[in-house]
Design an enzyme around this catalytic site. Sequence first.
Site, mmCIF file in Angstrom:
data_model
loop_
_atom_site.group_PDB
_atom_site.id
_atom_site.type_symbol
_atom_site.label_atom_id
_atom_site.label_comp_id
_atom_site.label_asym_id
_atom_site.label_seq_id
_atom_site.Cartn_x
_atom_site.Cartn_y
_atom_site.Cartn_z
ATOM 1 N N ASN A 146 0.849 -1.198 0.000
ATOM 2 C CA ASN A 146 0.000 0.000 0.000
ATOM 3 C C ASN A 146 0.877 1.238 0.000
ATOM 4 O O ASN A 146 1.995 1.231 0.529
ATOM 5 C CB ASN A 146 -0.924 0.011 1.208
ATOM 6 C CG ASN A 146 -0.193 0.119 2.524
ATOM 7 O OD1 ASN A 146 0.187 -0.907 3.094
ATOM 8 N ND2 ASN A 146 0.023 1.335 3.007
ATOM 9 N N ASN A 176 -1.756 1.227 18.844
ATOM 10 C CA ASN A 176 -3.184 1.375 19.161
ATOM 11 C C ASN A 176 -3.481 1.277 20.654
ATOM 12 O O ASN A 176 -4.606 1.012 21.054
ATOM 13 C CB ASN A 176 -4.000 0.299 18.429
ATOM 14 C CG ASN A 176 -3.890 0.420 16.929
ATOM 15 O OD1 ASN A 176 -3.930 1.526 16.395
ATOM 16 N ND2 ASN A 176 -3.720 -0.705 16.233
ATOM 17 N N LYS A 194 2.102 -9.657 13.836
ATOM 18 C CA LYS A 194 3.014 -10.609 14.450
ATOM 19 C C LYS A 194 2.498 -12.035 14.328
ATOM 20 O O LYS A 194 3.262 -12.989 14.147
ATOM 21 C CB LYS A 194 3.195 -10.283 15.939
ATOM 22 C CG LYS A 194 4.279 -9.265 16.233
ATOM 23 C CD LYS A 194 3.836 -7.871 15.954
ATOM 24 C CE LYS A 194 2.878 -7.350 17.008
ATOM 25 N NZ LYS A 194 2.514 -5.942 16.776
ATOM 26 N N TYR A 831 -81.132 3.457 37.969
ATOM 27 C CA TYR A 831 -80.987 4.335 39.125
ATOM 28 C C TYR A 831 -81.164 5.816 38.794
ATOM 29 O O TYR A 831 -81.104 6.646 39.687
ATOM 30 C CB TYR A 831 -79.593 4.154 39.747
ATOM 31 C CG TYR A 831 -79.271 2.722 40.076
ATOM 32 C CD1 TYR A 831 -80.227 1.891 40.674
ATOM 33 C CD2 TYR A 831 -78.020 2.192 39.805
ATOM 34 C CE1 TYR A 831 -79.927 0.574 40.971
ATOM 35 C CE2 TYR A 831 -77.711 0.876 40.106
ATOM 36 C CZ TYR A 831 -78.672 0.064 40.683
ATOM 37 O OH TYR A 831 -78.383 -1.232 40.980
#
EC number: 5.6.2.2
Length: 1627
Positions: A146, A176, A194, A831
């Site tokens: 890249n 990181n 790794k 009623y």
Amino acid sequence: MAKSGGGGGGGGGGGGGGGGSGGLTCVTLFDNQINASKKEESESVNKNDTSKKMSVERVYQKKTQLEHILLRPDTYIGSVEPLTQLMWVYDEDVGMNCREVTFVPGLYKIFDEILVNAADNKQRDKNMTCIKISIDPESNIISIWNNGKGIPVVEHKVEKVYVPALIFGQLLTSSNYDDDEKKVTGGRNGYGAKLCNIFSTKFTVETACKEYKHSFKQTWMNNMMKTSEPKIKHFEGDDYTCITFQPDLSKFKMENLDKDIVSLMTRRAYDLAGSCKGVKVMLNGKKLPVNGFRSYVDLYVKDKLDETGVALKVIHEVVNERWDVCLTLSEKGFQQISFVNSIATTKGGRHVDYVVDQVVGKLIEVVKKKNKAGVSVKPFQVKNHIWVFVNCLIENPSFDSQTKENMTLQPKSFGSKCQLSEKFFKAASNCGIIESILNWVKFKAQTQLNKKCSSVKHSKIKGIPKLDDANDAGGKHSLDCTLILTEGDSAKSLAVSGLGVIGRDRYGVFPLRGKILNVREASHKQIMENAEINNIIKIVGLQYKKSYEDPESLKSLRYGKIMIMTDQDQDGSHIKGLLINFIHHNWPSLLKHGFLEEFITPIVKASKNKQELSFYSIPEFDEWKKHMENHKAWKIKYYKGLGTSTAKEAKEYFADMERHRILFRYAGPEDDAAITLAFSKKKIDDRKEWLTNFMEDRRQRRLHGLPEQFLYGTATKHLTYNDFINKELILFSNSDNERSIPSLVDGLKPGQRKVLFTCFKRNDKREVKVAQLAGSVAEMSAYHHGEQALMMTIVNLAQNFVGSNNVNLLQPIGQFGTRLHGGKDAASPRYIFTMLSPLARLLFPSVDDNLLKFLYDDNQRVEPEWYIPIIPMVLVNGAEGIGTGWACKLPNYDTREIVNNVRRMLDGLDPHPMLPNYKNFRGTIQELGQNQYVVSGEIFVVDRNTVEITELPVRTWTQVYKEQVLEPMLNGTEKTPALISDYKEYHTDTTVKFVVKMTEEKLAQAEAAGLHKVFKLQTSLTCNSMVLFDHMGCLKKYETVQDILKEFFDLRLHYYSLRKEWLVGMLGAESTKLNNQARFILEKIQGKITIENRSKRDLIQMLVQRGYESDPVKAWKEAQEKAAEEEDPQNANDDASSASGSTSGPDFNYILNMSLWSLTKEKVEELIKHRDSKERELNDLKRKSASDLWKEDLAAFVEELEKVEAQEREDVLAGMVGKPIKGKVGKPKMKKLQLEETMPSPFGRRIVPQITSAMKADASRKLLKKKKGDADSVAIKMEFDEEFGGVQAEGGGDDTVNTAASGTKTPKLKREKKEPGTRVRRAPSSTKSSAKKVKKRNPWSDDESKSESDLEESEPVIIPRDSLLRRAAADRAKYTFDFSKEEDDAHDDDDANNNNDLDELKVKASPVINDREDEFVPSDSVEKDEYDFSPVKSKPSPEKMSQEKKNQDFGNIFSFPSYSQKTDDDTTKLDSDEEDSTPVFSSPFAPKQTEKMLSKTVAAKKAKVDVPPKPKRAPKAKKMETVNSDSDSEFGIPKKTAAPKGKGRGAKKRKTSGSENEGEYNPGKKAPKSTPCKKSKKAAFDQDSDVEIFQSGFASETAPKPRTGRARKEVKYFAESDEDDDFDMFN
């Protein structure tokens, strides 16, 4: 030593090489293990103790991390065993496809770690543009390159190694680890690259860093255990990074990179191309054809079709920089393709749930709306039809394992939101997902129906109660069996009786419990749970949705036919239609096989001697009567139901099966169309046309004397479904409309009319129990339905709470319901008691009964076709009902405003426009558009954290509001936090008061958003369904209220002419009768006549010779009956006719039956006086026009209305008034604490309801939509009403007066500027200061609230309530009212008297006006027409306010009527857009206008009343707006006699007005309208007596309650006559 040290170093670190004499020796972990085990074996011989020690060490071992990774790889990279499963892969020949692949997850993972690292670099360097991937299966080499920022080629100062070597060659190293830094990368734990190095035989890192101008290259071998020295070179080019590795295939039990793993890696390359924005991906030297995420999704859905053969439609939305979502239909259950920071989360995770939950929530709403099957649809079932693609960037994502297949981070930590747009959801609902879900629902429903609602042929079936099965059903003769379905158990008994004639082998009977379900529109759930339908299917042996085209298929049924046996009434026809619809909808082919038939029974039997005739329809019977001259000699018996027939008759019916069995024949598609027309929801407009054509045809037949069409003649043996629908079922549809939609003439539905008819006929002087009255109604008016419905009708007619009736025709004696529950809290009919309201006979004068067309049921004279009230009751109490094809909804309007408009029309003027108005509603009603209104409650801000709700929108019931609005606001929900912190309730059964606590911040936010909106205090009211039966019995749609008013006016005026004719005839006959009696007595006394010892014949001959007439009254009545019989022979009263025809010769009983007492001097004088009185009465009547009679009735009604409402106000105060102290004069004091608790706070700031432009735009859109959609249907509905096409009247009262505003102290009233076209009907503001406010009616009570609200132009300015109160109090101080008289009047005035007072007063534009009157009760100026009730706001004087503040507070609460009525003045206001142009709202006083208005009023008054002018208290009615001032008295609060500042006479005047009101309230006191009265009224309104002008304005506001003064006494035509019997008809 050196060697072993080297080995130890090699074994421990795996980084460097060992020493030795020459080459590099590589020692692996496994070598150490092998050597150790050999040594252990050799040393274990003869060393038992040592052996035991070594074995413990072997059991408990410590490994380095590298050793652990190699030993237990599944912890880090997943399984290293081959796994076979379905996976999405990319094959060169097929493209993206989901197939079964065998791969090693660990190998796939180490490749993915390097790939994700490359993608992560895009987040570090936005300039990165390319990733190159090379996969060489033959040489087992994979390379990922890249560009973009490279790895720093610099030595790490702490670890003393180059950074690339550190991060690729040493474990637990990463960039990181800083969790405070929000990163959207895939790397997280420091293992990724790794792990790839460790599981590779060779791993090479190349990178170049332009920043440090160096390139770096280093290679590791043998699972990262061996490394070469890094190569550092100077570098000037662009940064890049390249990782090349050779996987250690032996660790994965593989020999080479097979096709499956390569396809999987290829798919990941495509994944990267789709998920990594702005990066082109090269695979093996070729650029992948993927341009963005949407293009990537096409790889999955390309060439895929849905179940209908249409290509899948993908909905795509780039929500923001971090979220990209695509959605399409899934046919394989829920599917998801998702990426988090370029990591393929193949198992999904919280990010997918986050998106899917939003989509499912929206889709399930649509599904529920469209789901007709009734199957319950749950979210997971909707999810099963969704295929979602999500590409997102999440900050510091967390996963459930190092494999990173499932993202577990909570949505709140995502670092961004994904709120999908409405456009996305709308597109999602149209992409095929909804259709797929509905098809699944339909399939599921069908499956369930097939399982539960189908049946197979059995000779015997069990479990169906009340079934009398045919003996041959389900056997070899099943096709010859007929199942008789009866309407109820009584009809079953009739059928069973008949089976004795025809036998039970081939006939079964099953009773229906009523009307079955309309399965065409029923949901799946309804059908599943409908026992009736399921039973019929089981009994007949039907299979759901099975086709029975083939006659052979009929053999699977248990019955070959169904015979329908129902009553011969319209409900029976409906049951037949529903059964036909049931079979047609599910098994249409059965109709072609003659599967259905019906059994008819006579509806009327005529017998004479031994001859008996049966008639199967009423029109057939009527035709027979018309042609049978001596039909009265026949005995007629009506059969209303099958239960009426005896067992003997049942046997006769079945014995003549040929006559009573009618077969249904299928005639073709027209039959299908007819059935669909009657029962399909999609045919609503067609049904309207169908019914309209029927009504027009019926009208024409009646006009031309033609008989109605009927079926079942003597020759009828069969009929088509089309004939049944169009000639029989249509009668039910029409009767459904007649039962549901009221008549324009009296505003009543048939059930209500029957109740009223019975009450008029009973003429009870004492209260009667509702349950007993219901029984009486059923008996006297031939009511054929359940008495429970009748009791509810009676209760509804008597209700008078806010939102029910504006004028209740029956009295609610007991608990008839309150606004707390919308009437549902009424007590049991056993009623509670009721009786006719005193207003009932004033609205429906008994003298008009003689002009009505009474109906006959079962040869019994019942209620009339319609009553003819003196005002359109359909406007007074509104109307609501849903029939077949049509529905009616009409709001209430103010009674006094209607009365005023009628008076205007009688004077040749156009009626004022009217706004809806509900009695005692204290909110506002504003016009939003044509026939569209906004109804607003009242809310006040009391302090920084308290608001007070004192009125709710019309028909928003208090308890419902509390439970559905305030409780959720208090408790909050998961999505919505609590808005308020507490609330308290201080309601009564008639008023509303919520005191709501909330934080200062939330109150500010709520006020900014609009308190009415936040607290849901605004509702819409639409009047686009004003459909009523006209006087000809045809449905007609009215566009405006004015159309209804005009049509009623023309009809009613015509009937006043008819009444006059009738009265002239009746009074003439009475006069002649009295004249003959008087002459006879005088001649007898004078000796001119001798009757002693003479034969009867001689006496009669003598009387004839002397010119005496046969009984004139009797003769006149017989003439009327004969004329009626000729006009409508069918409804002629046979008994009456025969009775009248039985006597022949002259009838002088009225003379010869007089007692001897008649010859006494006293009786002679009395008789002569009576005769002369009758002649004068007749002459007076002849001089009067129809208009005069109408005006007298209106005046009498308004007078009584004042009394009734005054009594209601007094009842409200019951219990709040203390006992008077002995020896003290005056009114008892209020129990102040009780009142204050329920009264609005005096310190609140009223929030004026706002009509936003968005509301207006929405109203306009609806109107346009309606006009487009209804063009055709309107033409249909109105094909017979050419007269009216009016447009909704524009505002009656441009603005509602803000009560708060009206309370302002400033001389100038600030008017709320209304947006053009907006009219407001405002009830008096709830501010205590304004009594009117108190009067505000609930949206549902029309009368008073209307007038007030119209009158008041509400000022947009919000005025503190306390100031208003002070003013109001001051005003009240002006008026000293005796509770007895003034107070009553005050109440009346509040309602209507304001107008009266105003009429009489001449108003000056005076800045100081009675605050309370002005503010709360606008008074109409005399200038206004008498009928004007438009409220004018006068500016109250602050001092007055303060004095009467307290009183007013009470007054407001109890001055129930809030008048937004428009008076003539009001109309003028309405006509003009300018506020000032409207007298009501113009500056406190507009003298010129007032004078004109006064003159108009005076003229109108003269024209109005034939009765003494004083009764014309109509002006007071206008005063109704003064309600505020009156309200004090209403509540029993002593009014202070102190004259208004500087004007003692003002107080006097007020007093006078009060007395007038009192007069209205107290019939004993009637104050003639006199100049002094006017003065007092002035005072009442203003301190300035000049306030005459103002009066008119206010009057209009308070819908003038016609003053009792106008026509206190009703003209009595016969009251004085001794012969009351002759006039019984009028009582």
